[in-house]
Design a protein around this motif. Sequence first.
Motif, PDB file in Angstrom:
ATOM      1  N   MET A   1       0.831  -1.181   0.000  1.00  0.00           N
ATOM      2  CA  MET A   1       0.000   0.000   0.000  1.00  0.00           C
ATOM      3  C   MET A   1       0.875   1.244   0.000  1.00  0.00           C
ATOM      4  O   MET A   1       2.024   1.210   0.456  1.00  0.00           O
ATOM      5  CB  MET A   1      -0.921   0.017   1.229  1.00  0.00           C
ATOM      6  CG  MET A   1      -0.201   0.050   2.578  1.00  0.00           C
ATOM      7  SD  MET A   1      -1.289   0.419   3.982  1.00  0.00           S
ATOM      8  CE  MET A   1      -1.474   2.192   3.798  1.00  0.00           C
ATOM      9  N   LEU A   2       0.340   2.334  -0.546  1.00  0.00           N
ATOM     10  CA  LEU A   2       1.054   3.599  -0.576  1.00  0.00           C
ATOM     11  C   LEU A   2       0.984   4.248   0.797  1.00  0.00           C
ATOM     12  O   LEU A   2      -0.058   4.251   1.445  1.00  0.00           O
ATOM     13  CB  LEU A   2       0.441   4.520  -1.627  1.00  0.00           C
ATOM     14  CG  LEU A   2       1.198   5.818  -1.936  1.00  0.00           C
ATOM     15  CD1 LEU A   2       2.571   5.501  -2.517  1.00  0.00           C
ATOM     16  CD2 LEU A   2       0.392   6.678  -2.894  1.00  0.00           C
ATOM     17  N   ALA A   3       2.113   4.769   1.248  1.00  0.00           N
ATOM     18  CA  ALA A   3       2.197   5.335   2.590  1.00  0.00           C
ATOM     19  C   ALA A   3       1.221   6.491   2.777  1.00  0.00           C
ATOM     20  O   ALA A   3       1.111   7.371   1.919  1.00  0.00           O
ATOM     21  CB  ALA A   3       3.616   5.806   2.859  1.00  0.00           C
ATOM     22  N   GLN A   4       0.505   6.452   3.895  1.00  0.00           N
ATOM     23  CA  GLN A   4      -0.353   7.551   4.323  1.00  0.00           C
ATOM     24  C   GLN A   4       0.123   7.961   5.715  1.00  0.00           C
ATOM     25  O   GLN A   4       0.073   7.174   6.651  1.00  0.00           O
ATOM     26  CB  GLN A   4      -1.824   7.122   4.348  1.00  0.00           C
ATOM     27  CG  GLN A   4      -2.356   6.738   2.984  1.00  0.00           C
ATOM     28  CD  GLN A   4      -3.818   6.313   3.038  1.00  0.00           C
ATOM     29  OE1 GLN A   4      -4.417   6.223   4.103  1.00  0.00           O
ATOM     30  NE2 GLN A   4      -4.394   6.053   1.877  1.00  0.00           N
ATOM     31  N   PRO A 139      -0.328  -3.275   7.584  1.00  0.00           N
ATOM     32  CA  PRO A 139      -0.007  -3.620   6.190  1.00  0.00           C
ATOM     33  C   PRO A 139       1.293  -4.398   6.135  1.00  0.00           C
ATOM     34  O   PRO A 139       2.212  -4.152   6.933  1.00  0.00           O
ATOM     35  CB  PRO A 139       0.125  -2.250   5.503  1.00  0.00           C
ATOM     36  CG  PRO A 139       0.502  -1.309   6.610  1.00  0.00           C
ATOM     37  CD  PRO A 139      -0.189  -1.822   7.844  1.00  0.00           C
ATOM     38  N   GLN A 140       1.399  -5.355   5.216  1.00  0.00           N
ATOM     39  CA  GLN A 140       2.635  -6.145   5.105  1.00  0.00           C
ATOM     40  C   GLN A 140       3.740  -5.340   4.427  1.00  0.00           C
ATOM     41  O   GLN A 140       4.920  -5.470   4.767  1.00  0.00           O
ATOM     42  CB  GLN A 140       2.369  -7.418   4.300  1.00  0.00           C
ATOM     43  CG  GLN A 140       3.607  -8.274   4.083  1.00  0.00           C
ATOM     44  CD  GLN A 140       3.708  -9.422   5.063  1.00  0.00           C
ATOM     45  OE1 GLN A 140       2.861 -10.288   5.080  1.00  0.00           O
ATOM     46  NE2 GLN A 140       4.757  -9.436   5.863  1.00  0.00           N
ATOM     47  N   THR A 141       3.365  -4.480   3.479  1.00  0.00           N
ATOM     48  CA  THR A 141       4.350  -3.617   2.822  1.00  0.00           C
ATOM     49  C   THR A 141       3.791  -2.205   2.714  1.00  0.00           C
ATOM     50  O   THR A 141       2.579  -2.015   2.555  1.00  0.00           O
ATOM     51  CB  THR A 141       4.695  -4.125   1.414  1.00  0.00           C
ATOM     52  OG1 THR A 141       3.501  -4.164   0.616  1.00  0.00           O
ATOM     53  CG2 THR A 141       5.316  -5.504   1.463  1.00  0.00           C
ATOM     54  N   ILE A 142       4.674  -1.238   2.800  1.00  0.00           N
ATOM     55  CA  ILE A 142       4.314   0.178   2.653  1.00  0.00           C
ATOM     56  C   ILE A 142       5.293   0.796   1.655  1.00  0.00           C
ATOM     57  O   ILE A 142       6.511   0.666   1.808  1.00  0.00           O
ATOM     58  CB  ILE A 142       4.386   0.925   4.000  1.00  0.00           C
ATOM     59  CG1 ILE A 142       3.443   0.279   5.028  1.00  0.00           C
ATOM     60  CG2 ILE A 142       4.029   2.396   3.811  1.00  0.00           C
ATOM     61  CD1 ILE A 142       3.554   0.879   6.420  1.00  0.00           C
ATOM     62  N   GLU A 143       4.753   1.461   0.647  1.00  0.00           N
ATOM     63  CA  GLU A 143       5.600   2.092  -0.370  1.00  0.00           C
ATOM     64  C   GLU A 143       5.697   3.596  -0.105  1.00  0.00           C
ATOM     65  O   GLU A 143       4.679   4.276  -0.009  1.00  0.00           O
ATOM     66  CB  GLU A 143       5.032   1.849  -1.762  1.00  0.00           C
ATOM     67  CG  GLU A 143       5.890   2.433  -2.868  1.00  0.00           C
ATOM     68  CD  GLU A 143       5.287   2.204  -4.244  1.00  0.00           C
ATOM     69  OE1 GLU A 143       5.906   2.620  -5.236  1.00  0.00           O
ATOM     70  OE2 GLU A 143       4.189   1.614  -4.304  1.00  0.00           O
ATOM     71  N   HIS A 144       6.905   4.076   0.020  1.00  0.00           N
ATOM     72  CA  HIS A 144       7.152   5.507   0.219  1.00  0.00           C
ATOM     73  C   HIS A 144       7.615   6.129  -1.097  1.00  0.00           C
ATOM     74  O   HIS A 144       8.498   5.579  -1.767  1.00  0.00           O
ATOM     75  CB  HIS A 144       8.229   5.727   1.288  1.00  0.00           C
ATOM     76  CG  HIS A 144       7.853   5.218   2.649  1.00  0.00           C
ATOM     77  ND1 HIS A 144       7.275   6.016   3.614  1.00  0.00           N
ATOM     78  CD2 HIS A 144       7.976   3.985   3.202  1.00  0.00           C
ATOM     79  CE1 HIS A 144       7.069   5.299   4.712  1.00  0.00           C
ATOM     80  NE2 HIS A 144       7.491   4.062   4.484  1.00  0.00           N
TER      81      HIS A 144
END
Length: 430
Positions: A1-4, A139-144
């Motif tokens: 998921m995209l970082a919030q 979340p298992q992965t976070i995209e920055h």
Amino acid sequence: MLAQYTSSPLYPGNPYIEALPPMLVGRELASALAFLPPYSPSDRERPAGERLQLLSQLYSIYQPLPMTIELYCQIYNTLLHSYSTYTPITEATYAHAAYSSIRSGTNAASIGGGSSFSLIGVSGLGKSTALQRVLSLFPQTIEHKSYRGKMLCCHQIPYLVVQTPHDASVKALILDIYLQIDALLGTTYHVHAEKTRATTDVLVSQLSLILRSNHVGLLIVDELQNIAYRKGTGGSKFLNFLVQLINSAGIGICMVGTPRVFQLLQQEFRSARRATGLVYDRLPDGPEFDLLLRTLWRYQYTQTDTTLTPELRSCLYRWTQGIPDILVKLLYHAQEQAILTGTESLDAEQLKGALQSNLGMVHDYLSELDRTSHANTYTPIHGKHQKVASPSTVQTHTGQDFVHALKVAKRQGLSPLSVYSDYVKGEVSI
């Protein structure tokens, strides 16, 4: 998921902490952890085949207990502690130093910052299920991509779950970690390690850099009791590797196992200190068991709606000894047999029959727990008989964890080894 990002009052300006979901508490947390499939009393009027299919929902029900709440808080705080040392500047500095150490063949410098804890409980308590429910809130992965108007291109992996290899092999564990990261990010760490036939020493030196560069916050090592079956010093070497990983990578580690690993964890001070955390016995005969039983009892698919009487409730605790997995299986098989035979009633006779026919492999074990829970031994002192609690009595009557049981045993003059052996002797695969 995209970082919030959500601002953190304790860690301002830390993108890795601000990208984590806000901490939940109270009813909001309990609701998020619970999973209760839809149910209607009219389901009991369905055809037998449909009711047997609906009955399988018993295995998917999850009622949060104090253990789950404590585990969530422990995991969240461990992530905060791990990521508190993460900033884009410190990460660049660490990556340069770690790469230099790999090139020179030296060990990576210890950066500290990591923390660890253990989750120890008897088989069938629901440790792995509790972990799954808690981790589902992260979340298992976070995209920055950018943070506060500046470029920040990286991935963050809040947690990884791996199992202790059956032979306590450090190399096998590292390769499993590589596989997990490759599956999440599409990297080729595992392929490269296999292709180059990297030795264990090389893998160990590379692992800290890989975990750190992918911003892993927590490594969960399940089935830690496997190290107790390793002959020689294999188990101690495995624990020493985990301690080294905490120091070199600065990540948190959660060690999950049964009481069989208890003694090995306390053999040396470093491991015992690192493994402080959550230790649980069977559910005590009290509110926790009642909450779980009432939740499960609502899902009746027999045509007759059976009332949960105090007598029936007492029998269920005695037959299951407060082990959630046994309780679920007993209620499932009792209803299954009632539907198949046309009895259509979930009474004491039906439950006892299911216990003897479907749970025969653990029936003797449960019977022994029941006997020892109510047994008292008498030792003659100066011509009189004095009541002395057995280790099993200490565990059941106090309703506390192993640590408390050890303290009680010590006050009563019992050997701590008797408490350990009682748990180990009764441990079975449920």
